[in-house]
Write an enzyme that holds these catalytic residues in place. Structure first.
Site, mmCIF file in Angstrom:
data_model
loop_
_atom_site.group_PDB
_atom_site.id
_atom_site.type_symbol
_atom_site.label_atom_id
_atom_site.label_comp_id
_atom_site.label_asym_id
_atom_site.label_seq_id
_atom_site.Cartn_x
_atom_site.Cartn_y
_atom_site.Cartn_z
ATOM 1 N N ARG A 115 -2.359 2.829 -12.988
ATOM 2 C CA ARG A 115 -1.861 3.925 -12.132
ATOM 3 C C ARG A 115 -1.366 5.088 -12.994
ATOM 4 N NH1 ARG A 115 0.450 1.567 -6.636
ATOM 5 N NH2 ARG A 115 -1.210 0.084 -6.350
ATOM 6 N N TRP A 118 -0.943 -1.144 -14.297
ATOM 7 C CA TRP A 118 -0.777 -0.189 -15.409
ATOM 8 C C TRP A 118 -1.812 0.919 -15.330
ATOM 9 C CZ3 TRP A 118 3.656 -0.904 -17.718
ATOM 10 C CH2 TRP A 118 4.182 -2.181 -17.855
ATOM 11 N N ASP A 149 2.053 -4.365 0.328
ATOM 12 C CA ASP A 149 1.014 -3.350 0.139
ATOM 13 C C ASP A 149 1.227 -2.177 1.097
ATOM 14 O OD1 ASP A 149 -1.230 -2.202 -0.941
ATOM 15 O OD2 ASP A 149 -2.639 -3.377 0.263
ATOM 16 N N HIS A 208 7.439 3.759 -2.696
ATOM 17 C CA HIS A 208 8.003 2.610 -3.417
ATOM 18 C C HIS A 208 9.521 2.538 -3.179
ATOM 19 C CE1 HIS A 208 4.147 1.961 -5.144
ATOM 20 N NE2 HIS A 208 4.175 3.019 -5.934
ATOM 21 N N ARG A 225 -7.011 -9.466 1.248
ATOM 22 C CA ARG A 225 -7.309 -9.803 -0.149
ATOM 23 C C ARG A 225 -6.141 -10.552 -0.767
ATOM 24 N NH1 ARG A 225 -9.142 -4.497 -0.367
ATOM 25 N NH2 ARG A 225 -7.139 -3.737 -1.124
ATOM 26 N N LEU A 259 18.914 -19.396 -2.291
ATOM 27 C CA LEU A 259 17.546 -18.874 -2.208
ATOM 28 C C LEU A 259 17.111 -18.423 -3.602
ATOM 29 C CD1 LEU A 259 16.181 -16.383 0.391
ATOM 30 C CD2 LEU A 259 15.997 -15.790 -1.969
ATOM 31 N N GLY A 261 2.012 3.498 -1.172
ATOM 32 C CA GLY A 261 1.405 4.795 -1.492
ATOM 33 C C GLY A 261 0.923 5.491 -0.229
ATOM 34 N N ARG A 262 0.212 4.746 0.620
ATOM 35 C CA ARG A 262 -0.313 5.339 1.859
ATOM 36 C C ARG A 262 0.808 5.811 2.770
ATOM 37 N NH1 ARG A 262 -4.003 0.461 3.225
ATOM 38 N NH2 ARG A 262 -2.948 -0.304 1.371
ATOM 39 N N GLU A 281 -2.733 -5.278 -13.226
ATOM 40 C CA GLU A 281 -3.689 -4.161 -13.055
ATOM 41 C C GLU A 281 -2.974 -2.840 -12.718
ATOM 42 O OE1 GLU A 281 -4.285 -7.241 -11.413
ATOM 43 O OE2 GLU A 281 -5.617 -7.773 -13.077
HETATM 44 C C1 FPP Z 1 1.750 -1.746 -3.387
HETATM 45 O O1 FPP Z 1 1.595 -0.581 -2.633
HETATM 46 C C2 FPP Z 1 3.080 -1.826 -3.959
HETATM 47 C C3 FPP Z 1 3.367 -1.879 -5.286
HETATM 48 C C4 FPP Z 1 2.320 -1.880 -6.315
HETATM 49 C C5 FPP Z 1 4.744 -1.901 -5.785
HETATM 50 C C6 FPP Z 1 5.718 -2.695 -5.009
HETATM 51 C C7 FPP Z 1 7.065 -2.175 -5.282
HETATM 52 C C8 FPP Z 1 8.078 -2.070 -4.386
HETATM 53 C C9 FPP Z 1 8.008 -2.590 -3.029
HETATM 54 C C10 FPP Z 1 9.355 -1.386 -4.685
HETATM 55 C C11 FPP Z 1 10.129 -1.923 -5.801
HETATM 56 C C12 FPP Z 1 10.441 -3.345 -5.679
HETATM 57 C C13 FPP Z 1 11.658 -3.852 -5.898
HETATM 58 C C14 FPP Z 1 11.837 -5.312 -5.905
HETATM 59 C C15 FPP Z 1 12.834 -3.017 -6.100
HETATM 60 P P1 FPP Z 1 0.546 0.502 -3.085
HETATM 61 O O2 FPP Z 1 1.253 1.515 -3.903
HETATM 62 O O3 FPP Z 1 -0.608 -0.156 -3.759
HETATM 63 O O4 FPP Z 1 0.123 1.112 -1.722
HETATM 64 P P2 FPP Z 1 -1.279 1.789 -1.357
HETATM 65 O O5 FPP Z 1 -2.282 0.677 -1.284
HETATM 66 O O6 FPP Z 1 -1.005 2.413 -0.042
HETATM 67 O O7 FPP Z 1 -1.594 2.783 -2.430
#
Ligand code: FPP
Length: 239
Positions: free
Chosen positions: A68, A66, A17, A34, A191, A128, A20-21, A64
Site C-alpha cells: 500500500r 506493505w 475489510d 482505518h 475470500r 478474553l 478504504g472504501r 501483503e
Molecule cells: C482492510 O480494509 C483493513 C486493514 C488492512 C486494516 C485494518 C485496521 C484497522 C481496522 C484499524 C486499526 C486496528 C486496530 C486494532 C487499532 P481495506 O483498507 O483493505 O479496505 P478496502 O478493501 O475498502 O480498501
C-alpha cells in the site's frame, strides 16, 4: 452479563475489510476509514466480553499490506501504536490478555516495543485473549512452522514419523489457542486472503455486506446468534 450458551463460539476470527472504501465513499483519505475501523474493534471487544467469547483474533495488517502507499502504511502503524498505548489499562481492567501473531520482527521498532509492553502487561489475564495478526501471512506462518520442525529433525531431536497434526498446530504462531469456530468477513467479499489457512479448516463462515467501520456491537451479536443455528459436523454425518 448474558448467560453463556453451549453453542457460543470459543474463538471468533475476523477479516476486517472495507475501511478504504468506507472513507473513499465519503471523499475522505483512506486513513480515516482505518481510524473509524479502530472504533469497530472496540465494539467487537465489548460484545465478546459481554457474552463470554474467549478468543478474538483480528486480521489487522497482512504481509501483503506493505504494498500500500507509504502514507497509508505509516498511518496504520501510527494508529496501532496509539491504540496499544492508550488501551493497556482498559485491557487490564477487563481481563483481556493481549497477543500478536505474524512476523513481528518485520514491524517498526516502536510498534514492536508497544506490542511487547502490552503483551507483558496483560499476560496473566484470563477473560478474553485478543490477538492482532500483524505482518501476518498464513503461508509465511506455515513456512516458519515447517522450518522449526525441520530444525528439530536435523538436530536429531524429532523423529519424522512423529510429525502429526497436533505438532504442526503447536508449531504455528497460534500455538496453545483453540482453532477459530467462527470466521467473520466484512465488506461482502468471499475470500480468506491468506488468513489462518490451517486453523480455519472447520470454522463456520459469515460474510457481512457492511464495510468494517460500519460494523457495530449488535452486528457481532447477530453473527453469534446466526452461528448458534449452524450444524457443525466436522466431516461426519452427525456430530
Ligand atoms: C482492510 O480494509 C483493513 C486493514 C488492512 C486494516 C485494518 C485496521 C484497522 C481496522 C484499524 C486499526 C486496528 C486496530 C486494532 C487499532 P481495506 O483498507 O483493505 O479496505 P478496502 O478493501 O475498502 O480498501
Amino acid at each position: 452479563m448474558r448467560s453463556l450458551p453451549q453453542d457460543l463460539p470459543r474463538h471468533v476470527a475476523i477479516i476486517m475489510d472495507g475501511n478504504g472504501r468506507w472513507a473513499q465513499k465519503r471523499g475522505w483519505p483512506r486513513l480515516k476509514g482505518h481510524e473509524q475501523g479502530a472504533h469497530s474493534v472496540q465494539e467487537c471487544l465489548n460484545a465478546c466480553l459481554e457474552v463470554g467469547v474467549e478468543y478474538l483474533t483480528l486480521y489487522a495488517f497482512s504481509s501483503e499490506n506493505w504494498k500500500r502507499p507509504v502514507i497509508e502504511v505509516k498511518g496504520l502503524m501510527f494508529l496501532l501504536e496509539q491504540y496499544l498505548g492508550s488501551k493497556i489499562e482498559e485491557m487490564k481492567k477487563n481481563g483481556i490478555r493481549f497477543s500478536a501473531i505474524g512476523r513481528l520482527e518485520g514491524l517498526p521498532k516502536s510498534v514492536q516495543e508497544r506490542l511487547h509492553k502490552a503483551m507483558a502487561a496483560t499476560a496473566d489475564n484470563k477473560q478474553l485473549t485478543l490477538t492482532l495478526a500483524l505482518n501476518y501471512g498464513s503461508r509465511h506462518e506455515i513456512v516458519d512452522a515447517l522450518k522449526a520442525i525441520a530444525d528439530q529433525v536435523v538436530l536429531g531431536k524429532l523423529d519424522p514419523d512423529s510429525i502429526n497434526e497436533e505438532l504442526i498446530s503447536a508449531s504455528l504462531y497460534t500455538a496453545g489457542m483453540p482453532d477459530p469456530d467462527l470466521l467473520i468477513r466484512t465488506s461482502g467479499e468471499y475470500r480468506i486472503s491468506n488468513f489462518l489457512l490451517w486453523q480455519l479448516s472447520y470454522a463456520e463462515m459469515t460474510i457481512i455486506p457492511k464495510l468494517w467501520p460500519d460494523f457495530k456491537k449488535q452486528d457481532l451479536l447477530d453473527a453469534l446468534e446466526n452461528y448458534k443455528n449452524r450444524k457443525r459436523r466436522f466431516g461426519a454425518v452427525n456430530a
